[in-house]
Scaffold this active site. Structure first.
Site: not given
Ligand SMILES: Cc1cc2nc3c(=O)[nH]c(=O)nc-3n(C[C@H](O)[C@H](O)[C@H](O)COP(=O)(O)OP(=O)(O)OC[C@H]3O[C@@H](n4cnc5c(N)ncnc54)[C@H](O)[C@@H]3O)c2cc1C
Length: 477
Positions: A31, A41, A46, A49, A172, A332, A396, A398, A438
């Protein structure tokens, strides 16, 4: 050398690590940030669905419904805050009614349990706070709400207890293949792995392009939110959606698992990293939310924030084998949080397709033990304080978070090292004052527990120093 290297420590990387850690494998999560769950994330709606939104027959539809089915039990095992609230998609007039009916049909095809179409009166009976102009709604009882970063951290913690290595602050930057082994270059470090899982969120296209011909492109889309004080938290007990459009699921109004109200998001083209908020977009979110629920008092906002969707030039999730022994979990976007456990199952299936030998561990850790003091009965609270007096010191005010819970966050298998890292694990600073009271005490406890110099403690990501001043060493120069 690792058997499996997972690039990205968001909900997807952590879910894959959790499920893979049940097998006899050497796994690492790589990461780039200083903690897990710092990408999409930590900044989303949150919502778990129900699954009526994705086009039937897509990966998104199948994995959404399956992930939503798995989530309640998984959260129970992991001690993660989850609530089965149900949701309504509100219709305002004829065009929306057609959309609601279409979503109902999709729900049938996708296997969404219990969905029902309501008229305006029935919708208001369920949720008296919604506008008089609501003409109907799609009710989906299986939808829920979760604490997304707690969910990811919990899975990371159990994976770590099962031996998974978390390599934080490790980006990476290039990947090569040497004699059938992947070589991941991360600054001056190199990590070798037999199999690689690309869970890099908005950067999943860039990681894919390091090993294969480009086949998809991230089109980042920013969504902005208001988070309201608990005084607004009871205005609805269910998630209230608008009818979805091409741009997304629209502005929702929803309770959070902590009893606050979340309002948003909009959708506008964004960059991969910038999560600034903009007043005109927030005004749009506010005006749209007030059409759904006119009684929200925006003077009770405690925070605004933005998240970046990993939208791509394709409509579906991009899950497949990109190169030999290299798996993409790309693009995703929503409903990725809901689908996460099912996406992890899909990754395991693909690893098997690649020829990975997966043998179950004899006694893996599957559940997380995690104490949330304020959720306990009075008797249990007394017992906790008797055993550990730090439970008797509220840091904390609150959110009623005790010193023992902050120490628990700092001694976690994937430990907090920043003030916001403590917030994400223990909830300190999540309340009305947003850490105003806090924050300094949390900083002191971090220094006491870790031996860090206060000047080195960060609020959040790299560079977010809290204190400035001369160190003793500098004085002596
Ligand atoms: C505004 C919004 C609302 C949403 N609402 C919902 C919802 O209500 N319900 C739902 O199901 N989904 C929702 N989603 C979708 C959901 O949040 C995402 O599908 C999910 O969080 C994706 O997870 P992830 O692990 O793929 O991505 P991320 O959480 O972005 O994780 C990817 C990680 O990869 C790391 N990374 C990137 N490049 C590199 C690299 N080169 N080397 C090492 N690490 C790297 C990043 O730092 C990051 O931590 C929403 C998304 C958004 C933005």
């Amino acid at each position: 050398m690792f058997d499996v290297a997972i690039i990205g420590g968001g909900i997807i990387g952590c879910a894959v690590a959790y499920k893979l850690s049940m097998y006899d494998l050497k796994i690492c999560v790589i990461e780039k940030e200083n903690d897990v769950a710092l990408g999409a994330t930590r900044a989303n709606s949150a919502i778990i669905h129900a699954g009526f939104d994705p086009e039937p027959g897509t990966l998104m539809a199948r994995l959404n419904v399956e992930g939503t089915r798995q989530t309640p039990e998984l959260c129970r095992r992991l001690g993660v805050h989850y609530k089965n609230t149900g949701s309504l998609v509100l219709a305002f007039g004829e065009e929306d009614t057609e959309t609601v009916n279409r979503l109902y049909d999709r729900g049938v095809k996708n296997g969404v349990p219990g969905r029902r179409v309501l008229d305006g009166r029935q919708a208001r009976e369920l949720e008296p706070g919604i506008s008089d102009t609501v003409t109907g709604a799609l009710y989906a009882p299986s939808s829920g709400i979760v604490n997304p970063w707690e969910y990811a951290i919990a899975m990371a913690e159990v994976a770590a207890l099962n031996g998974c290595v978390f390599s934080l602050e490790t980006e990476v930057s290039s990947i090569s293949c040497e004699n059938g082994t992947w070589l991941l270059s991360c600054g001056d470090r190199q990590i070798r792995a037999k199999y690689v899982v690309n869970a890099a969120g908005v950067n999943s296209d860039l990681i894919h392009n390091m090993v294969a011909e480009p086949s998809f492109r991230t089109l980042p889309s920013k969504g902005q939110y208001w988070l309201m004080d608990k005084s607004e938290g009871k205005i609805t007990s269910r998630t209230l959606f608008r009818c979805p459009t091409k741009a997304g699921k629209g502005v929702l109004v929803s309770p959070t698992v902590h009893g606050n109200l979340i309002v948003g998001p909009d959708a506008s083209p964004g960059s991969r990293e910038r999560v600034n908020t903009e007043s005109d977009r927030l005004e749009y979110v506010k005006a749209t939310a007030l059409e759904s629920v006119p009684g929200i008092n925006f003077r009770n906002a405690i925070r605004t924030f933005a998240g970046i969707r990993a939208n791509t030039d394709r409509d579906d999730f991009i899950i497949g084998i990109a190169a030999p022994n290299f798996i993409d979990l790309g693009g995703i976007k929503s409903p990725g949080l809901s689908a996460a456990p099912a996406i992890a199952d899909e990754a395991i299936r693909l690893l098997l397709d690649c020829g990975a030998e997966l043998e179950k561990k004899e006694n893996p850790v599957t559940d997380r033990e995690h104490v949330v003091f304020k959720d306990q009965t009075d008797e249990k609270k007394r017992e906790l304080i008797r055993k550990n007096p730090l439970y008797g010191r509220v840091i904390c005010r609150c959110e009623t978070v005790t010193e023992a819970e902050i120490v628990q966050a700092l001694r976690s298998p994937v430990p907090a090292r920043t003030v916001d890292g403590v917030k994400r694990r223990a909830n300190a600073g999540m309340g009305r004052c947003q850490g105003g009271f806090c924050g300094p005490r949390v900083l002191e406890i971090i220094c006491r527990e870790t031996g860090m110099n206060p000047l080195g403690v960060l609020k959040d990501k790299a560079g977010s120093y809290i204190l400035y001043g001369q160190t003793k060493e500098a004085d002596n120069v």
